[in-house]
Scaffold this active site. Structure first.
Site, PDB file in Angstrom:
ATOM      1  N   GLY A 174       0.776  -1.362  -0.005  1.00 48.25           N
ATOM      2  CA  GLY A 174       0.129   0.011   0.157  1.00 48.25           C
ATOM      3  C   GLY A 174       0.929   1.191   0.002  1.00 48.25           C
ATOM      4  O   GLY A 174       2.079   1.203   0.172  1.00 48.25           O
TER       5      GLY A 174
ATOM      6  N   GLY B  25      -0.994   1.602   6.950  1.00 47.55           N
ATOM      7  CA  GLY B  25      -1.304   0.677   8.018  1.00 47.55           C
ATOM      8  C   GLY B  25      -0.244  -0.719   7.889  1.00 47.55           C
ATOM      9  O   GLY B  25      -0.562  -1.578   8.586  1.00 47.55           O
TER      10      GLY B  25
ATOM     11  N   GLU C 164       9.441  -2.497   5.164  1.00 49.53           N
ATOM     12  CA  GLU C 164      10.044  -1.665   3.993  1.00 49.53           C
ATOM     13  C   GLU C 164      10.810  -2.693   3.045  1.00 49.53           C
ATOM     14  O   GLU C 164      12.169  -2.240   2.549  1.00 49.53           O
ATOM     15  CB  GLU C 164      10.838  -0.713   4.598  1.00 49.53           C
ATOM     16  CG  GLU C 164      10.676   0.129   5.692  1.00 49.53           C
ATOM     17  CD  GLU C 164       9.567   1.432   5.288  1.00 49.53           C
ATOM     18  OE1 GLU C 164       9.346   1.494   4.157  1.00 49.53           O
ATOM     19  OE2 GLU C 164       9.143   2.199   6.254  1.00 49.53           O
TER      20      GLU C 164
ATOM     21  N   GLN D  57      10.590  -2.676  -0.053  1.00 45.45           N
ATOM     22  CA  GLN D  57      11.034  -1.961  -1.466  1.00 45.45           C
ATOM     23  C   GLN D  57      12.247  -1.526  -1.501  1.00 45.45           C
ATOM     24  O   GLN D  57      12.791  -1.436  -2.556  1.00 45.45           O
ATOM     25  CB  GLN D  57       9.922  -0.848  -1.549  1.00 45.45           C
ATOM     26  CG  GLN D  57       9.967   0.415  -0.903  1.00 45.45           C
ATOM     27  CD  GLN D  57       9.447   0.360   0.643  1.00 45.45           C
ATOM     28  OE1 GLN D  57       8.830  -0.546   0.809  1.00 45.45           O
ATOM     29  NE2 GLN D  57       9.905   1.280   1.442  1.00 45.45           N
TER      30      GLN D  57
HETATM   31  P1  ADP Z   1       2.627   2.530   6.882  1.00 41.11           P
HETATM   32  O1  ADP Z   1       3.584   1.547   7.339  1.00 41.11           O
HETATM   33  O2  ADP Z   1       1.732   1.906   5.736  1.00 41.11           O
HETATM   34  O3  ADP Z   1       3.265   3.849   6.598  1.00 41.11           O
HETATM   35  P2  ADP Z   1       1.589   2.618   9.743  1.00 41.11           P
HETATM   36  O4  ADP Z   1       1.129   1.582  10.081  1.00 41.11           O
HETATM   37  O5  ADP Z   1       3.100   3.040   9.954  1.00 41.11           O
HETATM   38  O6  ADP Z   1       1.376   2.652   7.967  1.00 41.11           O
HETATM   39  O7  ADP Z   1       0.678   3.891  10.022  1.00 41.11           O
HETATM   40  C1  ADP Z   1      -0.680   3.711   9.906  1.00 41.11           C
HETATM   41  C2  ADP Z   1      -1.373   4.929  10.761  1.00 41.11           C
HETATM   42  O8  ADP Z   1      -0.984   6.102  10.085  1.00 41.11           O
HETATM   43  C3  ADP Z   1      -2.670   4.955  10.812  1.00 41.11           C
HETATM   44  O9  ADP Z   1      -3.380   3.833  11.822  1.00 41.11           O
HETATM   45  C4  ADP Z   1      -3.225   6.275  11.217  1.00 41.11           C
HETATM   46  O10 ADP Z   1      -3.218   6.188  12.701  1.00 41.11           O
HETATM   47  C5  ADP Z   1      -1.995   7.081  10.807  1.00 41.11           C
HETATM   48  N1  ADP Z   1      -2.350   7.909   9.697  1.00 41.11           N
HETATM   49  C6  ADP Z   1      -1.946   9.258   9.426  1.00 41.11           C
HETATM   50  N2  ADP Z   1      -2.482   9.919   8.188  1.00 41.11           N
HETATM   51  C7  ADP Z   1      -3.225   8.753   7.845  1.00 41.11           C
HETATM   52  C8  ADP Z   1      -4.029   8.946   6.670  1.00 41.11           C
HETATM   53  N3  ADP Z   1      -4.198  10.149   5.804  1.00 41.11           N
HETATM   54  N4  ADP Z   1      -4.892   7.692   6.375  1.00 41.11           N
HETATM   55  C9  ADP Z   1      -4.727   6.857   6.913  1.00 41.11           C
HETATM   56  N5  ADP Z   1      -3.934   6.650   8.196  1.00 41.11           N
HETATM   57  C10 ADP Z   1      -3.372   7.691   8.435  1.00 41.11           C
HETATM   58  P1  TMP Z   2       5.874   3.765   5.120  1.00 41.23           P
HETATM   59  O1  TMP Z   2       5.322   2.975   3.821  1.00 41.23           O
HETATM   60  O2  TMP Z   2       6.255   2.607   6.376  1.00 41.23           O
HETATM   61  O3  TMP Z   2       5.164   4.840   5.546  1.00 41.23           O
HETATM   62  O4  TMP Z   2       7.471   4.183   4.800  1.00 41.23           O
HETATM   63  C1  TMP Z   2       7.925   4.620   3.580  1.00 41.23           C
HETATM   64  C2  TMP Z   2       9.242   5.163   3.464  1.00 41.23           C
HETATM   65  O5  TMP Z   2       9.797   5.104   2.315  1.00 41.23           O
HETATM   66  C3  TMP Z   2       9.427   6.473   4.156  1.00 41.23           C
HETATM   67  O6  TMP Z   2      10.611   6.334   4.874  1.00 41.23           O
HETATM   68  C4  TMP Z   2       9.455   7.430   2.843  1.00 41.23           C
HETATM   69  C5  TMP Z   2      10.165   6.593   1.894  1.00 41.23           C
HETATM   70  N1  TMP Z   2       9.983   6.686   0.503  1.00 41.23           N
HETATM   71  C6  TMP Z   2      10.824   6.792  -0.418  1.00 41.23           C
HETATM   72  O7  TMP Z   2      12.072   6.663  -0.131  1.00 41.23           O
HETATM   73  N2  TMP Z   2      10.719   7.005  -1.570  1.00 41.23           N
HETATM   74  C7  TMP Z   2       9.294   7.137  -2.388  1.00 41.23           C
HETATM   75  O8  TMP Z   2       8.976   7.386  -3.668  1.00 41.23           O
HETATM   76  C8  TMP Z   2       8.246   6.984  -1.343  1.00 41.23           C
HETATM   77  C9  TMP Z   2       6.871   7.162  -1.543  1.00 41.23           C
HETATM   78  C10 TMP Z   2       8.497   6.760   0.033  1.00 41.23           C
HETATM   79 MG    MG Z   3       5.712   1.344   7.485  1.00 41.55          MG
END
Ligand code: ADP
Ligand code: TMP
Ligand code: MG
Ligand code: ZN
Length: 188
Positions: free
Chosen positions: A8, A13, A87, A89
């Site tokens: 995603g 999440g 992560e 990717q």
């Molecule tokens: P990911 O690893 O996919 O980046 P996380 O599990 O670290 O996601 O974080 C998900 C959390 O981010 C959600 O449970 C919510 O509290 C928070 N959040 C902040 N902004 C948003 C948003 N725009 N849409 C959904 N969740 C969000």
């Molecule tokens: P997250 O999916 O747990 O939110 O973390 C994604 C991480 O990847 C965050 O550190 C930002 C980084 N990122 C890149 O390095 N390049 C990208 O193009 C995007 C979309 C995210």
């Molecule tokens: Mg994450």
């Protein structure tokens, strides 16, 4: 056993779900651990941390063939039954055959971004998803319109980052926003 991939955009999440699934396995008395790329030092080197503050101990490994060998040796050395990778990717595609092979006798759960800020596919996530037994495709909430967000916008000074900017730039809310396909602005 199984290879599961959680995909995603940012804030969908993925990390929270990974922590939840690995924690459940530990309650079931199975031996689980999470690996993460060493380059992601956002909140902690020794833990994965979600955007809503959940934390879980993690092995930080470098994103090279050395890091991939490290995952393999920790899995064997610690006798892990459950392997989480956050992560994914950021790892080279060489991690795909390793995780695919480990999944014959273990539960492997990996999460990764679907698309870069330019909406190009992240090759490692997609190659792994193609080999998975189960894919969870998560969405975030589009910060512009509130619909389901499938993309990640990178912003520099409030403007979409130019397409020449590097693919890897670790960050959080200060530079990234989840957006739906209509509100996402492709970089110029
Ligand atoms: P990911 O690893 O996919 O980046 P996380 O599990 O670290 O996601 O974080 C998900 C959390 O981010 C959600 O449970 C919510 O509290 C928070 N959040 C902040 N902004 C948003 C948003 N725009 N849409 C959904 N969740 C969000
Ligand atoms: P997250 O999916 O747990 O939110 O973390 C994604 C991480 O990847 C965050 O550190 C930002 C980084 N990122 C890149 O390095 N390049 C990208 O193009 C995007 C979309 C995210
Ligand atoms: Mg994450
Ligand atoms: Zn939108």
């Amino acid at each position: 056993m199984t290879l599961e991939v959680i995909i995603g955009p940012m804030f969908s999440g993925k990390t929270s779900e990974l922590i939840r699934l690995v924690e459940r396995e530990v309650y079931a008395k199975r031996k689980g651990a999470i690996f993460k790329p060493a380059l992601d030092r956002r909140y902690s080197v020794k833990e994965v941390v979600s955007h809503n503050g959940l934390r879980y101990d993690a092995h930080s490994v470098v994103t090279s063939s050395r890091g991939i060998r490290k995952i393999s040796s920790v899995v064997d050395g610690d006798g892990l039954d459950v392997i989480g990778v956050d992560e994914v990717q950021f790892f080279p595609t060489g991690v795909v055959p390793l995780l695919d092979r480990l999944a014959f006798s273990r539960r492997v759960i990996a999460c990764g971004l679907n698309l870069t800020f330019k909406a190009d596919t992240f090759e490692t996530t997609m190659k792994l998803a193609a080999r998975a037994d189960r894919v969870r495709y998560l969405s975030a909430v589009c910060v512009v319109c509130g619909q389901e967000a499938s993309r990640t916008q990178r912003l520099i000074g409030g403007e979409p980052a130019p397409k020449e900017s590097p693919v890897i730039a670790v960050g959080g809310k200060e530079m990234y926003e989840p957006r739906c396909r209509n509100c996402y602005e492709p970089p110029a």
